[in-house]
Design a protein around this motif. Sequence first.
Motif, PDB file in Angstrom:
ATOM      1  N   MET A 188      13.654  -1.735  -4.060  1.00  0.00           N
ATOM      2  CA  MET A 188      12.499  -1.013  -4.424  1.00  0.00           C
ATOM      3  C   MET A 188      11.332  -1.347  -3.623  1.00  0.00           C
ATOM      4  O   MET A 188      11.050  -2.619  -3.508  1.00  0.00           O
ATOM      5  N   SER A 189      10.493  -0.251  -2.921  1.00  0.00           N
ATOM      6  CA  SER A 189       9.322  -0.646  -2.214  1.00  0.00           C
ATOM      7  C   SER A 189       8.310  -1.004  -3.288  1.00  0.00           C
ATOM      8  O   SER A 189       8.201  -0.140  -4.244  1.00  0.00           O
ATOM      9  N   PHE A 190       7.637  -1.809  -3.106  1.00  0.00           N
ATOM     10  CA  PHE A 190       6.332  -2.185  -4.223  1.00  0.00           C
ATOM     11  C   PHE A 190       5.415  -2.450  -3.341  1.00  0.00           C
ATOM     12  O   PHE A 190       4.775  -3.577  -3.333  1.00  0.00           O
ATOM     13  N   LEU A 217      -5.225  -9.234  -8.085  1.00  0.00           N
ATOM     14  CA  LEU A 217      -6.063 -10.282  -7.435  1.00  0.00           C
ATOM     15  C   LEU A 217      -6.590  -9.807  -5.982  1.00  0.00           C
ATOM     16  O   LEU A 217      -7.261 -10.667  -5.317  1.00  0.00           O
ATOM     17  N   GLY A 218      -6.115  -8.649  -5.651  1.00  0.00           N
ATOM     18  CA  GLY A 218      -6.687  -8.321  -4.314  1.00  0.00           C
ATOM     19  C   GLY A 218      -6.123  -8.751  -3.089  1.00  0.00           C
ATOM     20  O   GLY A 218      -6.575  -8.497  -1.968  1.00  0.00           O
ATOM     21  N   LEU A 219      -4.820  -9.489  -3.316  1.00  0.00           N
ATOM     22  CA  LEU A 219      -4.270  -9.740  -1.916  1.00  0.00           C
ATOM     23  C   LEU A 219      -3.688  -8.539  -1.327  1.00  0.00           C
ATOM     24  O   LEU A 219      -3.238  -7.606  -1.986  1.00  0.00           O
ATOM     25  N   LYS A 220      -3.408  -8.630   0.050  1.00  0.00           N
ATOM     26  CA  LYS A 220      -3.200  -7.786   0.692  1.00  0.00           C
ATOM     27  C   LYS A 220      -1.492  -7.721   0.902  1.00  0.00           C
ATOM     28  O   LYS A 220      -0.941  -8.959   0.954  1.00  0.00           O
ATOM     29  N   PRO A 221      -0.786  -6.650   0.569  1.00  0.00           N
ATOM     30  CA  PRO A 221       0.825  -6.825   0.841  1.00  0.00           C
ATOM     31  C   PRO A 221       1.120  -7.185   2.206  1.00  0.00           C
ATOM     32  O   PRO A 221       0.660  -6.853   3.223  1.00  0.00           O
ATOM     33  N   ALA A 222       2.246  -8.224   2.125  1.00  0.00           N
ATOM     34  CA  ALA A 222       2.582  -8.733   3.435  1.00  0.00           C
ATOM     35  C   ALA A 222       4.054  -8.674   3.554  1.00  0.00           C
ATOM     36  O   ALA A 222       4.466  -9.577   4.025  1.00  0.00           O
ATOM     37  N   ALA A 228       6.206   4.293   2.330  1.00  0.00           N
ATOM     38  CA  ALA A 228       4.991   4.306   1.677  1.00  0.00           C
ATOM     39  C   ALA A 228       4.032   3.377   1.862  1.00  0.00           C
ATOM     40  O   ALA A 228       2.645   3.168   1.299  1.00  0.00           O
ATOM     41  N   GLY A 229       4.115   2.677   3.008  1.00  0.00           N
ATOM     42  CA  GLY A 229       3.287   1.622   3.391  1.00  0.00           C
ATOM     43  C   GLY A 229       3.898   0.123   3.523  1.00  0.00           C
ATOM     44  O   GLY A 229       5.048   0.027   2.958  1.00  0.00           O
ATOM     45  N   VAL A 230       2.753  -0.776   3.656  1.00  0.00           N
ATOM     46  CA  VAL A 230       3.330  -2.158   3.478  1.00  0.00           C
ATOM     47  C   VAL A 230       3.566  -2.579   1.984  1.00  0.00           C
ATOM     48  O   VAL A 230       2.527  -2.237   1.173  1.00  0.00           O
ATOM     49  N   SER A 231       4.647  -3.304   1.705  1.00  0.00           N
ATOM     50  CA  SER A 231       5.205  -3.632   0.465  1.00  0.00           C
ATOM     51  C   SER A 231       4.708  -5.094   0.044  1.00  0.00           C
ATOM     52  O   SER A 231       4.791  -5.766   1.154  1.00  0.00           O
ATOM     53  N   TYR A 232       4.577  -5.429  -0.915  1.00  0.00           N
ATOM     54  CA  TYR A 232       4.605  -6.807  -1.494  1.00  0.00           C
ATOM     55  C   TYR A 232       5.946  -7.592  -1.442  1.00  0.00           C
ATOM     56  O   TYR A 232       5.943  -8.729  -1.339  1.00  0.00           O
ATOM     57  N   LEU A 233       6.925  -6.872  -1.417  1.00  0.00           N
ATOM     58  CA  LEU A 233       8.251  -7.425  -1.472  1.00  0.00           C
ATOM     59  C   LEU A 233       9.056  -7.408  -0.216  1.00  0.00           C
ATOM     60  O   LEU A 233       8.829  -6.412   0.573  1.00  0.00           O
ATOM     61  N   GLN A 234       9.704  -8.416   0.230  1.00  0.00           N
ATOM     62  CA  GLN A 234      10.276  -8.540   1.333  1.00  0.00           C
ATOM     63  C   GLN A 234      11.837  -8.657   1.002  1.00  0.00           C
ATOM     64  O   GLN A 234      12.207  -9.488   0.278  1.00  0.00           O
ATOM     65  N   ARG A 235      12.595  -7.543   1.262  1.00  0.00           N
ATOM     66  CA  ARG A 235      13.898  -7.568   1.038  1.00  0.00           C
ATOM     67  C   ARG A 235      14.506  -8.617   1.453  1.00  0.00           C
ATOM     68  O   ARG A 235      14.527  -8.937   2.814  1.00  0.00           O
TER      69      ARG A 235
END
Length: 569
Positions: A1-3, A86-91, A97-104
């Motif tokens: 799932m892209s988050f 908390l305003g962290l950038k997804p990395a 859909a854009g950069v995700s917080y999740l790395q598969r």
Amino acid sequence: MSFTRRAALASAALLMVAHPVLAAAPAKPVAAVQKKAAPASDFVPSAETIKAHMTFLADDAMEGREAGTRGYDIAANYVAAQYALLGLKPAGDKTAAGVSYLQRVPLIAYRPAGDGAVTLTGADGQAMALKYGEDYLPSPQAQAADVAVDAPLVFVGYGVVDPSRGRDDYAGLDVKGKIVVVLTGAPTAIQTEERAHFSNPNTKRAEAAKRGAIGVITMPTTSGEKRRPFARGLAGMQEWRVVWRNAQDVGAIRAPSAPALATVSLAGAEKLFAGAATPLASVLAQAETPAGAVKGFALPAKASIALKTQIEKRESSNVVGLIEGSDPTLKAQTIILSAHLDHIGIKENAKPGEDRVNNGALDNASGIATLLEVARGFKNTKVRPKRSIILLAVTAEEKGLVGSDYFANNPTINKADIAADVNLDMPVLLYPFTDVIAFGSDRSTVGEAVKHAAGRVGVALSGDPLPEEGLFTRSDHYRFVEQGVPSVFLMTGFQNGGEKAFTTFLKTNYHHPGDDLNQPIDYQAAAKFALVNYEIARELANAPARPVWKKGDFFGNTFAPAGHPSSAK
């Protein structure tokens, strides 16, 4: 799932509604911590917020957060949601859909399918089949369901190759196209953390592969058999092993050309050494000396080994958030704060009415809660850090540091820009700690940063109280060490009741359903631990110079040779 960040914010709202403890938890400062925190920084950690995070992550609904399960995925989405709030950038991964917080993190789970077969053929042509469970245990294969190897055997002692000590256990031996037989462990004369490195099966197989061996059989020493009896391995044969999947969609193992094939018992070793010029008893006696200078030699027998493995593909994810640095030049460098999010899941074969959920409150919901609270500190700080900071929650630590190994080999940022890793694993927050232990702090300049930061909070930096355990090599930070990155593993210290709290936890609740929120968790100590970690991250992020290994350090020389960005200057 892209988050993505938008999905994370939406999920966060649902999580807060669904979990009243979280919804009702204000970021209320702890007076005892606030008093010491004020001179050091503008961050006042909140015991209540940490408790709220731990309450969610260690809830029965997470089902023990085992990698590759629904419970873990819920926990990962929760962490991603908190990063977004908390305003962290997804990395994490880049998606449509854009950069995700999740790395598969694609996984391979594997275990033996049947008993396998090991047959020895002597110089006289006589064949003898070894007995499963008595003489040998098969090693399952992460890359192929069927493996067959037929080759001569060569004994290589401990299989240690260490130029710094002038040692080469392969000297004078021809192992090309052959199966090596290697002792477990390493000589006790070698420094404990370095001994742990040489004892690692990956290190042993890598040396065998360099010399053209096509497989490895492991045998115990006399002392090793006493510490971990062969029969104990038999009991765990049906447990799933896990590695990550590589670009070829097979298990990413080290030194695949020299796979582990089997482990033999002392009884099995007697059969391997039958007719050898040097009796097994002499070999085992020499192995017990501090230097353990066991000379290798070709064994009389050939071995035919056939293995079958059950293999499954699974999926999990790391959770990656970025606090971008403020300095135009230094922000390209990244400090990583890591902690493992997974635990060991549901207890099998539980009795009716018995607690089955291994909640992992201190292992490692406490580390993840610390990570999130540190992120909150940087969100509210008046002065942004100069270097960038990655908050990394990793999967499958309990399966062998798999999630951290995946990120270290496949980082979502430039690998050369990873300046340091500070790892948080199982802080035992059951007492008012007065010192911290940073395993590996004496090996790089990260240690000085830890000392300065802890001092600002009024906390001492203590040495390794368990040197015989080689703990520096046994948590997620070590996967970064193997990439040449100066790293430390941080936990609460042994002063002020810490030793008793730690040893009691290990005896009673470690990897047990008792590691839950019914323990007398000291949340003020948790807030203090978060402050220490915040100060460490701030120190490393703002230091004029990038962290480097100390000159002559074994791990620096091994993994960050001259020319590496973190090599000793």
